[in-house]
Design a protein around this motif. Structure first.
Motif, PDB file in Angstrom:
ATOM      1  N   GLY A 188     -10.053 -13.713 -17.119  1.00 25.56           N
ATOM      2  CA  GLY A 188     -10.202 -13.645 -15.698  1.00 25.56           C
ATOM      3  C   GLY A 188      -9.911 -15.108 -15.174  1.00 25.56           C
ATOM      4  N   LEU A 189      -9.531 -16.127 -16.039  1.00 23.40           N
ATOM      5  CA  LEU A 189      -9.062 -17.508 -15.267  1.00 23.40           C
ATOM      6  C   LEU A 189      -7.772 -17.549 -15.247  1.00 23.40           C
ATOM      7  CD1 LEU A 189     -11.734 -19.566 -17.385  1.00 23.40           C
ATOM      8  CD2 LEU A 189     -11.918 -18.668 -15.181  1.00 23.40           C
ATOM      9  N   GLY A 190      -7.096 -16.389 -15.637  1.00 23.98           N
ATOM     10  CA  GLY A 190      -5.501 -16.266 -15.633  1.00 23.98           C
ATOM     11  C   GLY A 190      -4.986 -17.201 -16.830  1.00 23.98           C
ATOM     12  N   GLU A 191      -5.828 -17.324 -17.777  1.00 23.85           N
ATOM     13  CA  GLU A 191      -5.214 -18.038 -18.895  1.00 23.85           C
ATOM     14  C   GLU A 191      -5.060 -17.058 -20.115  1.00 23.85           C
ATOM     15  OE1 GLU A 191      -8.539 -21.538 -18.811  1.00 23.85           O
ATOM     16  OE2 GLU A 191      -8.960 -19.797 -20.281  1.00 23.85           O
ATOM     17  N   ARG A 192      -3.919 -17.602 -20.933  1.00 22.43           N
ATOM     18  CA  ARG A 192      -3.498 -16.703 -22.225  1.00 22.43           C
ATOM     19  C   ARG A 192      -4.642 -17.016 -23.176  1.00 22.43           C
ATOM     20  NH1 ARG A 192       2.434 -17.624 -24.210  1.00 22.43           N
ATOM     21  NH2 ARG A 192       2.027 -16.159 -25.892  1.00 22.43           N
ATOM     22  N   LEU A 193      -5.592 -15.962 -23.402  1.00 22.47           N
ATOM     23  CA  LEU A 193      -6.775 -16.309 -23.989  1.00 22.47           C
ATOM     24  C   LEU A 193      -6.703 -16.493 -25.364  1.00 22.47           C
ATOM     25  CD1 LEU A 193      -8.122 -13.569 -25.591  1.00 22.47           C
ATOM     26  CD2 LEU A 193      -7.801 -12.583 -23.252  1.00 22.47           C
ATOM     27  N   MET A 194      -5.550 -15.978 -25.890  1.00 19.36           N
ATOM     28  CA  MET A 194      -5.604 -16.337 -27.457  1.00 19.36           C
ATOM     29  C   MET A 194      -5.120 -17.601 -27.798  1.00 19.36           C
ATOM     30  SD  MET A 194      -6.417 -13.518 -29.080  1.00 19.36           S
ATOM     31  CE  MET A 194      -5.837 -13.988 -30.541  1.00 19.36           C
ATOM     32  N   GLU A 195      -4.859 -18.540 -26.791  1.00 17.46           N
ATOM     33  CA  GLU A 195      -4.644 -19.926 -27.236  1.00 17.46           C
ATOM     34  C   GLU A 195      -5.482 -20.714 -27.849  1.00 17.46           C
ATOM     35  OE1 GLU A 195      -3.376 -22.022 -23.579  1.00 17.46           O
ATOM     36  OE2 GLU A 195      -1.344 -21.109 -23.976  1.00 17.46           O
ATOM     37  N   LYS A 196      -7.009 -20.234 -27.491  1.00 20.21           N
ATOM     38  CA  LYS A 196      -8.238 -20.688 -28.007  1.00 20.21           C
ATOM     39  C   LYS A 196      -8.487 -20.075 -29.309  1.00 20.21           C
ATOM     40  CE  LYS A 196     -10.638 -20.030 -24.302  1.00 20.21           C
ATOM     41  NZ  LYS A 196     -11.561 -19.151 -23.655  1.00 20.21           N
ATOM     42  N   TYR A 197      -8.200 -18.936 -29.649  1.00 20.80           N
ATOM     43  CA  TYR A 197      -8.601 -18.303 -30.940  1.00 20.80           C
ATOM     44  C   TYR A 197      -7.474 -18.513 -32.194  1.00 20.80           C
ATOM     45  CZ  TYR A 197     -11.927 -16.565 -27.751  1.00 20.80           C
ATOM     46  OH  TYR A 197     -12.958 -16.711 -26.512  1.00 20.80           O
ATOM     47  N   ALA A 198      -6.227 -18.366 -31.917  1.00 20.90           N
ATOM     48  CA  ALA A 198      -5.111 -18.270 -32.840  1.00 20.90           C
ATOM     49  C   ALA A 198      -3.992 -18.823 -32.349  1.00 20.90           C
ATOM     50  CB  ALA A 198      -4.803 -16.839 -33.373  1.00 20.90           C
ATOM     51  N   PRO A 199      -3.962 -20.255 -32.162  1.00 24.72           N
ATOM     52  CA  PRO A 199      -2.918 -20.933 -31.472  1.00 24.72           C
ATOM     53  C   PRO A 199      -1.504 -20.754 -32.017  1.00 24.72           C
ATOM     54  CG  PRO A 199      -4.433 -22.592 -32.379  1.00 24.72           C
ATOM     55  CD  PRO A 199      -5.072 -21.173 -32.573  1.00 24.72           C
ATOM     56  N   LYS A 200      -1.459 -20.372 -33.453  1.00 29.85           N
ATOM     57  CA  LYS A 200      -0.034 -20.124 -33.658  1.00 29.85           C
ATOM     58  C   LYS A 200       0.661 -18.725 -33.801  1.00 29.85           C
ATOM     59  CE  LYS A 200       2.032 -21.018 -38.432  1.00 29.85           C
ATOM     60  NZ  LYS A 200       1.162 -20.835 -39.575  1.00 29.85           N
ATOM     61  N   PHE A 201      -0.381 -17.714 -34.002  1.00 33.15           N
ATOM     62  CA  PHE A 201       0.120 -16.475 -33.930  1.00 33.15           C
ATOM     63  C   PHE A 201      -0.011 -15.827 -32.603  1.00 33.15           C
ATOM     64  CE2 PHE A 201       0.892 -14.406 -38.016  1.00 33.15           C
ATOM     65  CZ  PHE A 201       1.031 -15.665 -38.770  1.00 33.15           C
ATOM     66  N   MET A 202      -0.957 -16.497 -31.579  1.00 33.04           N
ATOM     67  CA  MET A 202      -1.264 -16.240 -30.092  1.00 33.04           C
ATOM     68  C   MET A 202      -1.660 -14.556 -30.186  1.00 33.04           C
ATOM     69  SD  MET A 202      -1.260 -18.524 -28.187  1.00 33.04           S
ATOM     70  CE  MET A 202      -0.989 -18.200 -26.499  1.00 33.04           C
ATOM     71  N   GLU A 203      -0.597 -13.775 -29.337  1.00 35.06           N
ATOM     72  CA  GLU A 203      -1.182 -12.383 -29.163  1.00 35.06           C
ATOM     73  C   GLU A 203      -1.014 -11.447 -30.441  1.00 35.06           C
ATOM     74  OE1 GLU A 203       0.135 -14.175 -26.688  1.00 35.06           O
ATOM     75  OE2 GLU A 203      -0.959 -13.820 -24.994  1.00 35.06           O
ATOM     76  N   LEU A 204      -0.129 -12.126 -31.566  1.00 36.99           N
ATOM     77  CA  LEU A 204      -0.005 -11.395 -32.756  1.00 36.99           C
ATOM     78  C   LEU A 204      -0.829 -11.683 -33.704  1.00 36.99           C
ATOM     79  CD1 LEU A 204       3.968 -11.019 -32.400  1.00 36.99           C
ATOM     80  CD2 LEU A 204       2.052  -9.257 -31.919  1.00 36.99           C
ATOM     81  N   ALA A 205      -1.867 -12.156 -33.550  1.00 36.89           N
ATOM     82  CA  ALA A 205      -2.968 -12.477 -34.508  1.00 36.89           C
ATOM     83  C   ALA A 205      -3.359 -11.090 -35.222  1.00 36.89           C
ATOM     84  CB  ALA A 205      -4.044 -13.263 -34.233  1.00 36.89           C
TER      85      ALA A 205
END
Ligand SMILES: Cc1cc2nc3c(=O)[nH]c(=O)nc-3n(C[C@H](O)[C@H](O)[C@H](O)COP(=O)(O)OP(=O)(O)OC[C@H]3O[C@@H](n4cnc5c(N)ncnc54)[C@H](O)[C@@H]3O)c2cc1C
Length: 569
Positions: free
Chosen positions: A258-275
């Motif tokens: 909702g803040l317009g962020e790519r949310l996976m940056e916080k959770y899986a900085p390396k794999f991002m959306e492909l965690a």
């Protein structure tokens, strides 16, 4: 009474591939399926199928060892490593076989089979046919089955196993077209009935994914393994839970909060959306729970706009159609509202690497089986692979089993009695006035599963869920049929199978309460770390006819070359 050497229950990818292999070994084989094989849920698979072909420019160093490692780590080490290794080794040959049989895989410029990145994989190793991979694979196998003249009985609902002195000798099926129950005897039965997603109210699965093969085996005394591990896919459509393939993120799609962020940056900085899916789905749900959904609401965005119209139309045309028709959003122009949705059943009928169960004559393959290649969390693209690799192995094993049999005549009386028991059961259901509504109870169960055994679990919530399931199981005794017609009585099928679905739900619930750790898809806020000392073991659930729930037992995990490590992406 009809007889075949081998009966395969289910005409999805695993059932077809098993039947083809048994037929090629020279045995008489028949498929019984509730729907025409081409309408099986396998046909809905979108994203792709994994094999370390090394075709992608970034994937030349890929090997089956790396595929097996990713699978083991993705499954949070609850994977039997010998089985994962076997699957990864078999993968390239089964892909080339499908290719030679005419499966229209997407291609790179140089003509080689195209591969895209998928979650939790170190290399782009997911082969695909646009976003219709399952459809292409399924129709390729239907053609092969026709070519080999595999006998296919469609609109046959298999309702129970025929077991004589501990040996599986066939099945009883409801003939939907002509009415009535018929005994089909066989020397070997291969269960290939798919997943049990419809036990949840928020599932991406087809309405016939009710786990019937699992509960038939369970009721006959065969244990179910690791049932507490249920996969939630990160991206189902917000209003219908229809799947938006991981391939959308494999092609470069973003997950936006909702803040317009790519949310996976916080959770899986390396794999991002492909965690892996467990991690990605929990990340999305955390954002939603903490008020960072879109507009503070219950969903996030899957944004594909930056991929451009050309790529979306070429690689993800089906996703676009589904988003337009079911969510009113054209992904070329707007982000897609998505929410984690129940998707896949990691647990299932306990089998070995060749599909054999603990019951002589009974084999299983595909989503209804648990060979233990997915462990606590399946990687995207590994399930289609599992259906073909282990369908093939189960078909071959059933044919080998037949060679070793000295007595090949199933007991006719047992078979006849099994069919009669079904007739009787339906008659009794028809005679009941029905103090309980089967459909209202089913809705109550599927919502309870969603609310009590979802992405985040804790003891009080789960125990309350088990109580609800036990109360539903009690009230099942009061359901009757709404309609007693003999032909195409779908009401009867849904009513008869409901009891089994509640039993499956209880194996999930009680297995989840018992497992006091977090591993893969089973995440407990009250035991939020993996506990290898006490819980690096499979759960086995045994049916107890005289008790409300299963008897739980355990079985060691087969370790191998991949050492246990913390899962970071
Ligand atoms: C929307 C969606 C997309 C997916 N995308 C991918 C993907 O891209 N990659 C991937 O690896 N995996 C994917 N999966 C998972 C994968 O597709 C399934 O796990 C796999 O196809 C299951 O195949 P199966 O042969 O075990 O069962 P199914 O294809 O579900 O077939 C089950 C068969 O059993 C029959 N049957 C069931 N019960 C009975 C009964 N009682 N009597 C008679 N017949 C019965 C049915 O008629 C059917 O023919 C996806 C799943 C879904 C739901």
């Amino acid at each position: 009474m009809i007889h075949h050497d081998v009966i395969v229950v289910g005409g999805g990818l695993s059932g077809l591939r098993a039947a083809i292999e048994a037929k090629r070994a020279g045995v008489d084989v028949a498929i019984l399926s509730q729907v025409h094989p081409g309408r099986s849920h396998s046909g809905a698979a979108q994203g792709g199928i994994n094999a370390a072909l090394g075709n992608h420019p970034d994937g030349h160093d890929d090997t089956w060892e790396k595929h097996a490692f990713d699978t083991t780590k993705g499954g949070d080490y609850l994977v039997d490593q010998d089985c994962a290794i076997q699957m990864a080794k078999d993968a390239p040959r089964v892909i080339y076989e499908m290719d030679h049989w005419g499966c229209p895989f997407s291609r790179f410029e140089d003509g080689r089979i195209a591969q895209r990145p998928f979650g939790g994989a170190g290399f782009p190793r997911c082969c695909y046919g646009a976003d219709k991979t399952g459809h292409y694979l399924l129709h390729t196998l239907v053609e092969q089955a026709y070519k080999l003249q595999v006998k296919i009985y469609v609109e046959q609902y298999v309702a129970r196993l025929i077991v004589h002195e501990g040996v599986c000798q066939g099945v009883v099926a409801y003939d939907m077209i002509h009415g009535g129950f018929e005994a089909f005897t066989a020397n070997a039965v291969i269960m290939a009935t798919g997943g049990a997603g419809r036990t949840y109210s928020n599932s991406t699965n087809a309405v016939i994914s009710t786990g019937s093969g699992m509960f038939m085996a369970y009721h006959a005394g065969v244990p179910l393994k690791d049932m507490e591990f249920v996969q939630f896919h990160p991206t189902g459509l917000f209003t219908t839970y229809i799947l938006m393939t991981e391939g959308a993120r494999g092609e470069g799609g973003y997950l936006i909060n909702g803040l317009g962020e790519r949310l996976m940056e916080k959770y899986a900085p390396k794999f991002m959306e492909l965690a892996p899916r467990d991690i990605t789905a929990r990340s999305i749900q955390t954002e939603i729970n903490e008020g960072r959904g879109i507009g503070g609401g219950g969903y996030v965005y899957l944004d594909l706009r930056h991929l451009g119209a050309e790529k979306i139309l070429e690689r993800l045309p089906g996703i676009r159609d589904l988003a337009i028709h079911f969510e009113g959003v054209d992904p070329i122009e707007a982000p897609i509202p998505v929410v984690p949705s129940q998707h896949y059943w990691m647990g299932g009928i306990d089998t070995n690497v060749d599909g054999a169960t603990s019951m002589p004559g009974l084999f299983a393959a595909g989503e209804c089986a648990c060979v233990s290649v997915h462990g606590a969390n399946r990687l995207g693209g590994n399930s289609l692979l599992e259906t073909i690799v282990f369908g093939r192995r189960a078909g071959a094993e059933a044919a080998r089993y037949l060679e070793g049999l000295t007595e090949k005549r199933p007991n006719a009386r047992t078979a006849f009695t099994a069919a009669q028991l079904m007739e009787q059961k339906v008659e009794e259901l028809g005679a009941k006035t029905g103090s309980q509504d089967a459909y209202a109870l089913r809705a109550e169960m599927t919502v309870a599963m969603r609310e009590h055994f979802g992405l985040f679990r804790d003891e009080p919530t789960m125990k309350a869920g088990v109580e609800k399931l036990l109360s539903i199981k009690e009230r099942v005794k009061g359901i009757g049929l709404r309609w007693t017609g003999s032909v195409f009585n779908v009401d009867m099928i849904r009513t008869v199978e409901f009891e089994g679905m509640v039993d499956l739900a209880l194996t999930v619930g009680m297995g989840a309460v018992a497992r006091q750790e977090s591993r893969g898809a089973h995440y407990r806020t009250d035991y939020n770390t993996r506990d290898d000392v006490n819980w690096l073991q499979h759960t086995l659930a045994y049916y107890q006819p005289d008790a409300a729930g299963p008897r739980l037992d355990s079985k060691p995990v087969t370790l191998g070359p991949f050492e246990l490590q913390e899962r970071k992406y």
